[in-house]
Motif scaffolding. Structure first.
Motif, short mmCIF file in Angstrom:
data_model
loop_
_atom_site.label_atom_id
_atom_site.label_comp_id
_atom_site.label_asym_id
_atom_site.label_seq_id
_atom_site.Cartn_x
_atom_site.Cartn_y
_atom_site.Cartn_z
N ARG A 125 0.84 -1.22 0.00
CA ARG A 125 0.00 0.00 0.00
C ARG A 125 0.86 1.25 0.00
NH1 ARG A 125 -4.00 -2.50 4.56
NH2 ARG A 125 -4.88 -4.11 3.20
N HIS A 184 -4.82 -2.42 -5.78
CA HIS A 184 -4.95 -0.98 -5.99
C HIS A 184 -5.10 -0.73 -7.48
CE1 HIS A 184 -4.40 3.31 -5.65
NE2 HIS A 184 -3.35 3.27 -6.44
N THR A 201 -6.77 2.20 -0.64
CA THR A 201 -6.43 1.96 -2.04
C THR A 201 -7.65 2.33 -2.88
OG1 THR A 201 -7.12 -0.35 -1.79
CG2 THR A 201 -4.75 0.11 -1.60
N CYS A 251 -5.03 4.51 5.89
CA CYS A 251 -4.54 4.10 4.58
C CYS A 251 -5.68 3.48 3.77
CB CYS A 251 -3.36 3.14 4.68
SG CYS A 251 -3.74 1.49 5.28
#
Length: 186
Positions: free
Chosen positions: A53, A93, A78, A76
């Motif tokens: 990530r 992602h 994606t 965090c």
């Protein structure tokens, strides 16, 4: 399109000596430590997933840092082309996607229940959905006890998720332009 607190609060919080900024790859180990401390072992992201990530979706990996420069929490995510969260959409992602899939919102234990998580989440949403962003929708999975927390940031509960990760069931929540307008005026 989305706006919470404006850019004035982007980098610091006067009531908490914290700065909010992108997490560099060099902070992988502290991020992994926070992730491991914040989730049960069968739900926490692996070191490898966090590293992926950070490498592939760095613009969606932000953290809160104290005056000493130590990572105290992070958010965090994606991107996905899917309109909902699935096992597949959560494991990759898609740089051309329009749905932001939030994976983690974590705060070190000593700073929990002090508003840091909500402060991070609002700043995060301001940062990643700024003008010119491709993000049209933000979605996440959470446990039932966290629904009020995410609702306070404008997320709407959509119901049970089909994603199985760990032992307990997950709920799907999303933030769209419709419920964003309500939360930004609060």
């Amino acid at each position: 399109f989305f706006s919470f607190l404006g850019l004035a609060s982007m980098t610091s919080n006067p009531s908490m000596p914290l700065r909010f900024m992108r997490v560099p790859v060099a902070d992988l180990e502290p991020a992994y430590g926070l992730e491991s401390d914040s989730y049960p072992a069968d739900e926490a992201a692996s070191r490898e997933k966090l590293e992926l990530r950070l490498q592939l979706a760095a613009e969606y990996f932000w953290g809160a840092y104290d005056d000493a420069g130590l990572l105290c929490g992070f958010v965090c995510a994606t991107l996905s082309s899917s309109g909902t969260l699935t096992e597949e959409s959560m494991s990759e992602h898609d740089a051309n996607g329009h749905t932001l899939c939030i994976h983690s919102v974590v705060v070190e234990e000593a700073r929990r229940r002090r508003g840091v998580g909500l402060w991070m989440l609002r700043n995060y949403l301001d940062a990643v959905t700024a003008e010119g962003s491709r993000v049209e929708r933000v979605a996440l999975l959470c446990k039932e006890h966290l629904v009020p927390f995410y609702a306070s940031a404008g997320f709407e509960l959509l119901g049970p998720s089909g994603v199985v990760h760990g032992q307990d069931p997950w709920l799907l929540m999303a933030l769209t332009s419709n419920n964003m307008a309500k939360s930004s005026s609060a």
